[in-house]
Motif scaffolding. Structure first.
Motif, short mmCIF file in Angstrom:
data_model
loop_
_atom_site.label_atom_id
_atom_site.label_comp_id
_atom_site.label_asym_id
_atom_site.label_seq_id
_atom_site.Cartn_x
_atom_site.Cartn_y
_atom_site.Cartn_z
N GLY A 247 31.36 28.02 11.63
CA GLY A 247 32.86 28.32 12.40
C GLY A 247 32.99 27.20 13.18
O GLY A 247 34.43 27.46 14.05
N LEU A 248 32.57 26.41 13.89
CA LEU A 248 33.09 25.77 15.34
C LEU A 248 32.51 23.91 14.44
O LEU A 248 32.41 23.06 16.11
CB LEU A 248 31.42 25.96 16.52
CG LEU A 248 31.38 27.15 17.11
CD1 LEU A 248 30.21 27.23 17.18
CD2 LEU A 248 32.26 27.82 17.92
N VAL A 249 33.45 23.78 13.42
CA VAL A 249 33.59 22.33 13.70
C VAL A 249 34.92 21.75 13.48
O VAL A 249 35.90 22.84 13.03
CB VAL A 249 32.40 21.31 12.53
CG1 VAL A 249 31.06 21.71 12.92
CG2 VAL A 249 32.86 22.20 11.23
N PRO A 250 35.22 21.01 14.04
CA PRO A 250 37.22 20.55 13.80
C PRO A 250 37.01 20.71 12.10
O PRO A 250 36.57 20.16 11.16
CB PRO A 250 37.36 19.10 14.54
CG PRO A 250 35.87 18.56 14.74
CD PRO A 250 34.77 19.99 14.42
N ARG A 251 38.67 21.19 11.44
CA ARG A 251 39.25 21.55 10.26
C ARG A 251 39.74 19.31 10.37
O ARG A 251 40.13 19.43 11.25
CB ARG A 251 40.29 22.41 10.01
CG ARG A 251 40.70 22.32 8.89
CD ARG A 251 42.12 23.17 8.85
NE ARG A 251 41.81 24.53 9.29
CZ ARG A 251 40.95 25.93 8.67
NH1 ARG A 251 40.31 25.18 7.27
NH2 ARG A 251 40.85 26.70 9.20
N GLN A 252 38.84 19.13 8.97
CA GLN A 252 39.58 17.71 8.27
C GLN A 252 41.08 17.80 7.88
O GLN A 252 40.68 18.99 6.82
CB GLN A 252 38.14 17.19 7.79
CG GLN A 252 37.30 16.70 9.30
CD GLN A 252 36.47 15.73 8.57
OE1 GLN A 252 36.52 14.83 7.93
NE2 GLN A 252 35.12 16.03 8.28
N ASN A 253 41.47 16.81 7.83
CA ASN A 253 42.44 16.52 7.00
C ASN A 253 42.62 15.38 6.84
O ASN A 253 43.70 14.74 7.52
CB ASN A 253 43.75 17.22 7.44
CG ASN A 253 45.35 16.63 6.43
OD1 ASN A 253 44.83 16.45 5.48
ND2 ASN A 253 46.62 16.31 6.74
N SER A 254 41.88 14.54 6.27
CA SER A 254 41.34 13.03 6.35
C SER A 254 41.86 12.49 4.75
O SER A 254 41.23 12.69 3.73
CB SER A 254 40.22 12.64 7.00
OG SER A 254 39.60 12.92 7.99
N SER A 255 42.68 11.12 5.23
CA SER A 255 42.53 10.30 4.06
C SER A 255 42.97 9.09 4.28
O SER A 255 43.62 9.02 4.83
CB SER A 255 43.88 11.41 2.97
OG SER A 255 43.94 10.78 2.02
N GLY A 256 42.92 8.05 2.83
CA GLY A 256 43.35 6.41 2.70
C GLY A 256 42.25 6.23 4.05
O GLY A 256 42.34 5.49 4.77
N GLY A 257 40.92 6.68 4.16
CA GLY A 257 39.72 5.85 5.39
C GLY A 257 40.26 6.46 6.85
O GLY A 257 39.91 5.63 8.25
N LYS A 258 41.55 7.33 6.91
CA LYS A 258 42.22 7.59 7.88
C LYS A 258 41.70 9.08 9.19
O LYS A 258 41.93 9.82 7.70
CB LYS A 258 43.40 7.68 8.50
CG LYS A 258 43.80 7.90 9.71
CD LYS A 258 45.63 7.80 9.97
CE LYS A 258 46.01 7.58 11.22
NZ LYS A 258 47.20 7.56 11.65
N THR A 259 40.35 9.56 9.72
CA THR A 259 40.21 10.21 9.90
C THR A 259 40.73 11.81 10.37
O THR A 259 41.74 11.29 11.82
CB THR A 259 38.50 10.09 10.81
OG1 THR A 259 37.66 9.66 10.41
CG2 THR A 259 38.59 11.73 10.68
#
Length: 337
Positions: A247-259
């Protein structure tokens, strides 16, 4: 009965649900089996792939079923849920397990040995004792504060400082009797905690534990916990997967090639995560004037992001290093300046 190639088992206390499919993926078996009849039933099946969910008793059943020649794989329940059709019941659960275990990119849990489960039992009980000890100290500190006495934070010398207050200050007799009883309970908890620490010390003879302990910030408790919890580190393809498990990695909310990266997920094993973060905080606290590459990186991270965020980042790196040592059987190689 058609030949079964893949079998899903929904584990329970007394009645297990089985769902099997043939080589073409068509249903070949739907059956309820009692606990006492499970091994007898599976012994009559030809060798097949069996999937079960990670739950109480899963590792025990995986070990026992494997003795019959079957290939057993354990999966986390959250990875099985998307394959469940309509409502949740034993039949649908077994069917979902059967479908999930056949997926080529499914993530599986390494089957733990009895020794690993015993080590985790020691850690669980030790953690519960430590939690009770912390709660008791906070209660004792709060009760003394009601009489105007404040004891500094820290558990290591609390019992000694607490006794000094009882001996020197003129407190009501009833209060002294209650506080003395609480101190006796605290001493009992500390004795039990020391006993479990000695049990953990006996685990340090393990070669893998000794190797993980060479990582700066990783002590006996963390090393034995990570080796017992992870088991075979090769179930993770890389260090980042193991860091995600903790549980030590960032939560992602990526879309459209933008991280877009957010806060850490806090998924997975909270006990391991807290141990690694505590170890990272100790490393930061003892940086001093060290000039090696690693220390300079940590110092610059603290200056840019603060101590807590730096500790989380360092903990994630420590987990990745632990994966490399466990999966590749490599010794720890400190960064050179």
């Amino acid at each position: 009965m058609k030949e079964i190639k893949i079998l899903g088992i929904d584990l329970a206390k007394n009645v297990f649900q089985l769902h099997g499919v043939d080589a073409a993926g068509k249903p070949a078996l739907r059956k309820n089996v009692s606990r006492g009849k499970l091994m007898e039933t599976l012994a009559n099946f030809p060798r097949c792939l069996i999937g079960i969910e990670a739950c109480g008793g899963a590792h025990y059943w995986a070990r026992e079923i494997s003795k019959l020649g079957h290939e057993v794989r354990i999966m986390a329940p959250q990875f099985v849920a998307p394959y469940r059709k309509s409502g949740k019941n034993d039949l649908n659960d077994a069917e979902a397990i059967c479908e999930a275990v056949s997926r080529p990119h499914m993530r599986f849990v390494a089957v733990k040995t009895e020794a690993q489960q015993s080590a985790l039992m020691v850690h669980r009980v030790r953690a519960s004792i430590n939690t009770e000890r912390t709660a008791l100290i906070n209660q004792m500190r709060g009760l003394l504060q009601e009489f105007g006495f404040v004891i500094a934070k820290g558990a290591s010398n609390f019992s000694k400082r607490f006794l000094e207050v009882l001996e020197k200050e003129n407190l009501p007799l009833d209060a002294v009797e209650v506080l003395a009883e609480l101190r006796g309970h605290l001493l009992t908890l500390e004795d039990r905690l020391a006993k479990y620490d000695r049990m953990i010390a006996r685990m340090l003879k393990d070669e893998m534990v000794a190797r993980v302990m060479t990582i700066p910030g990783v002590g006996p408790v963390t090393a034995t916990a990570v080796v017992a919890t992870v088991g075979d580190a090769k179930v993770f393809h890389n260090g980042r997967e193991m860091a995600a498990y903790v549980g030590l990695v960032p939560r992602q909310n990526s879309s459209g090639g933008k991280t877009r990266l957010g806060r850490i997920t806090k998924l997975g094993d909270s006990y391991l995560r807290s141990l690694f973060v505590q170890g990272a905080l100790i490393v930061i606290r003892h940086l001093g004037d060290k000039k090696d590459t690693r220390s300079q990186w940590i110092r610059s991270l603290v200056e840019r992001r603060g101590v807590k965020k730096a500790a989380v980042a360092l903990a994630a790196r420590m987990v990745r290093i632990a994966w490399a040592l466990m999966a590749r059987n490599e010794p720890y190689k400190p960064a050179t300046s």
